[in-house]
Scaffold this motif. Structure first.
Motif, PDB file in Angstrom:
ATOM      1  N   ALA A 186       0.848  -1.193   0.000  1.00 11.35           N
ATOM      2  CA  ALA A 186       0.000   0.000   0.000  1.00 11.35           C
ATOM      3  C   ALA A 186       0.881   1.239   0.000  1.00 11.35           C
ATOM      4  O   ALA A 186       1.177   1.825   1.026  1.00 11.35           O
ATOM      5  N   THR A 187       1.338   1.638  -1.174  1.00  7.29           N
ATOM      6  CA  THR A 187       2.167   2.822  -1.291  1.00  7.29           C
ATOM      7  C   THR A 187       1.276   4.041  -1.366  1.00  7.29           C
ATOM      8  O   THR A 187       0.058   3.948  -1.347  1.00  7.29           O
ATOM      9  N   ALA A 188       1.892   5.220  -1.455  1.00  4.86           N
ATOM     10  CA  ALA A 188       1.125   6.467  -1.441  1.00  4.86           C
ATOM     11  C   ALA A 188       0.046   6.474  -2.508  1.00  4.86           C
ATOM     12  O   ALA A 188      -1.070   6.930  -2.272  1.00  4.86           O
ATOM     13  N   SER A 189       0.359   5.977  -3.697  1.00  8.72           N
ATOM     14  CA  SER A 189      -0.643   5.958  -4.757  1.00  8.72           C
ATOM     15  C   SER A 189      -1.070   4.542  -5.120  1.00  8.72           C
ATOM     16  O   SER A 189      -1.683   4.300  -6.137  1.00  8.72           O
ATOM     17  N   LYS A 190      -0.708   3.582  -4.272  1.00 11.63           N
ATOM     18  CA  LYS A 190      -1.253   2.228  -4.323  1.00 11.63           C
ATOM     19  C   LYS A 190      -1.129   1.556  -5.686  1.00 11.63           C
ATOM     20  O   LYS A 190      -2.109   1.183  -6.315  1.00 11.63           O
ATOM     21  N   LEU A 191       0.105   1.401  -6.125  1.00 10.53           N
ATOM     22  CA  LEU A 191       0.377   0.644  -7.342  1.00 10.53           C
ATOM     23  C   LEU A 191       0.583  -0.822  -6.992  1.00 10.53           C
ATOM     24  O   LEU A 191       1.400  -1.158  -6.139  1.00 10.53           O
ATOM     25  N   ASN A 192      -0.129  -1.695  -7.675  1.00 10.95           N
ATOM     26  CA  ASN A 192       0.073  -3.132  -7.568  1.00 10.95           C
ATOM     27  C   ASN A 192       0.563  -3.666  -8.904  1.00 10.95           C
ATOM     28  O   ASN A 192       0.344  -3.038  -9.953  1.00 10.95           O
ATOM     29  N   PHE A 193       1.194  -4.818  -8.879  1.00 14.58           N
ATOM     30  CA  PHE A 193       1.613  -5.413 -10.142  1.00 14.58           C
ATOM     31  C   PHE A 193       1.627  -6.922 -10.059  1.00 14.58           C
ATOM     32  O   PHE A 193       1.719  -7.515  -8.985  1.00 14.58           O
ATOM     33  N   GLU A 194       1.512  -7.541 -11.227  1.00 17.59           N
ATOM     34  CA  GLU A 194       1.673  -8.983 -11.365  1.00 17.59           C
ATOM     35  C   GLU A 194       2.462  -9.242 -12.640  1.00 17.59           C
ATOM     36  O   GLU A 194       2.152  -8.666 -13.694  1.00 17.59           O
ATOM     37  N   ILE A 195       3.474 -10.067 -12.541  1.00 16.05           N
ATOM     38  CA  ILE A 195       4.287 -10.451 -13.699  1.00 16.05           C
ATOM     39  C   ILE A 195       3.668 -11.698 -14.325  1.00 16.05           C
ATOM     40  O   ILE A 195       3.401 -12.681 -13.627  1.00 16.05           O
ATOM     41  N   ILE A 196       3.455 -11.638 -15.643  1.00 13.29           N
ATOM     42  CA  ILE A 196       2.837 -12.746 -16.377  1.00 13.29           C
ATOM     43  C   ILE A 196       3.816 -13.205 -17.449  1.00 13.29           C
ATOM     44  O   ILE A 196       3.913 -12.575 -18.514  1.00 13.29           O
ATOM     45  N   PRO A 197       4.589 -14.254 -17.218  1.00 13.78           N
ATOM     46  CA  PRO A 197       5.526 -14.719 -18.243  1.00 13.78           C
ATOM     47  C   PRO A 197       4.772 -15.205 -19.482  1.00 13.78           C
ATOM     48  O   PRO A 197       3.831 -16.005 -19.378  1.00 13.78           O
ATOM     49  N   VAL A 198       5.166 -14.690 -20.653  1.00 17.11           N
ATOM     50  CA  VAL A 198       4.481 -15.046 -21.900  1.00 17.11           C
ATOM     51  C   VAL A 198       5.502 -15.396 -22.972  1.00 17.11           C
ATOM     52  O   VAL A 198       6.668 -15.017 -22.888  1.00 17.11           O
ATOM     53  N   THR A 199       5.040 -16.097 -23.980  1.00 16.23           N
ATOM     54  CA  THR A 199       5.797 -16.537 -25.155  1.00 16.23           C
ATOM     55  C   THR A 199       6.857 -17.580 -24.773  1.00 16.23           C
ATOM     56  O   THR A 199       7.196 -17.731 -23.591  1.00 16.23           O
ATOM     57  N   PRO A 200       7.381 -18.293 -25.754  1.00 12.40           N
ATOM     58  CA  PRO A 200       8.456 -19.253 -25.472  1.00 12.40           C
ATOM     59  C   PRO A 200       9.696 -18.605 -24.875  1.00 12.40           C
ATOM     60  O   PRO A 200      10.556 -19.302 -24.331  1.00 12.40           O
ATOM     61  N   PHE A 201       9.807 -17.265 -24.973  1.00 11.70           N
ATOM     62  CA  PHE A 201      10.952 -16.557 -24.423  1.00 11.70           C
ATOM     63  C   PHE A 201      10.742 -16.151 -22.963  1.00 11.70           C
ATOM     64  O   PHE A 201      11.610 -15.489 -22.379  1.00 11.70           O
ATOM     65  N   GLU A 202       9.605 -16.546 -22.373  1.00 13.19           N
ATOM     66  CA  GLU A 202       9.308 -16.229 -20.967  1.00 13.19           C
ATOM     67  C   GLU A 202       9.473 -14.734 -20.695  1.00 13.19           C
ATOM     68  O   GLU A 202      10.132 -14.320 -19.730  1.00 13.19           O
ATOM     69  N   GLN A 203       8.883 -13.937 -21.549  1.00 13.58           N
ATOM     70  CA  GLN A 203       8.961 -12.483 -21.423  1.00 13.58           C
ATOM     71  C   GLN A 203       8.065 -12.007 -20.284  1.00 13.58           C
ATOM     72  O   GLN A 203       6.929 -12.463 -20.132  1.00 13.58           O
ATOM     73  N   ASN A 204       8.580 -11.077 -19.484  1.00 14.79           N
ATOM     74  CA  ASN A 204       7.857 -10.616 -18.295  1.00 14.79           C
ATOM     75  C   ASN A 204       6.818  -9.541 -18.637  1.00 14.79           C
ATOM     76  O   ASN A 204       6.989  -8.367 -18.336  1.00 14.79           O
TER      77      ASN A 204
END
Length: 228
Positions: free
Chosen positions: A6-24
């Motif tokens: 819970a930061t001042a402006s409440k940024l959340n994130f999720e990394i979704i690996p995609v493609t055969p290159f496991e791109q973030n």
């Protein structure tokens, strides 16, 4: 991977690996409004849509660091699915956007959906992008590609840097219009100046901090460039 600090402006994130290159591919969202942005939807669009649905988010825009196919291949498909705008990369990567069909032929079936897209807004140093109550700063960091940009959330001390910098490595510069000296300058004179305590999400592999890479990275750390 997700972050619900819970930061001042409440940024959340999720990394979704995609493609055969496991791109973030990275899903950012504003905790207060549930409005979201996807950074670098290279492929596996069903995985990205499933994450947005699971978290109950409203996608507001698609953000692109650079136009290599593993980062930008599903841009047109995702933006069209949600009817949202595309922001990024820098205009110097237009030739990579134009070459998406050629890139698709090179890499085959895994990128069969890839299609040229039209950016609603090319980005440059000093720009900002916003969704919900979140504002990300834009930094122009060429070298891996000539039009690469990165996104920085100052309140969270969190950056999404695409293929500029990795934990223990740096982006390749042997692609058309790549330039090693320019890449090193982008990292040393743009990224590292944001602060040693800034965490970053690279285009591939684990997260790190700018301070860690400044101390230990064998390609761009202080020792590598002759500084103490």
């Amino acid at each position: 991977m997700s972050d619900v600090n819970a930061t001042a402006s409440k940024l959340n994130f999720e990394i979704i690996p995609v493609t055969p290159f496991e791109q973030n591919c990275t899903l950012f969202w504003c905790q207060q409004t549930k409005q979201a942005a996807v950074v670098d939807p290279g492929g596996d669009i069903d995985k990205i849509i499933a994450a947005i649905d699971r978290l109950g988010l409203t996608l507001e825009k698609v953000l692109i660091t650079h136009a290599h196919i593993d980062h930008a291949g599903a841009t047109h498909a995702l933006a069209s699915h949600y009817g949202v705008e595309i922001e990024g990369p820098h205009k110097e990567d237009q030739f990579w956007i134009d070459m998406l069909e050629e890139q698709k032929q090179r890499f085959g079936g895994a990128f069969a959906y890839a299609k040229k897209f039209s950016s609603n807004r090319f980005l440059q140093q000093g720009d900002t992008v916003s969704f919900g109550n979140i504002t990300l700063e834009v930094y122009f960091c060429p070298g891996h590609t000539p039009g690469h940009v990165i996104f920085f959330h100052r309140d969270s001390k969190l950056a999404q840097v695409g293929d500029v910098l990795f934990a223990g490595s740096i982006g390749r510069t042997d692609f058309p219009r790549g330039d090693h000296a320019t890449l090193i300058s982008s990292i040393r004179n743009n990224l590292f100046l944001l602060g040693d305590d800034v965490r970053f999400i690279p285009g591939h592999g684990p997260m790190s901090t700018f301070g860690q890479e400044k101390r230990t990275n064998p390609f761009v750390g202080d020792a590598a460039v002759g500084q103490r």
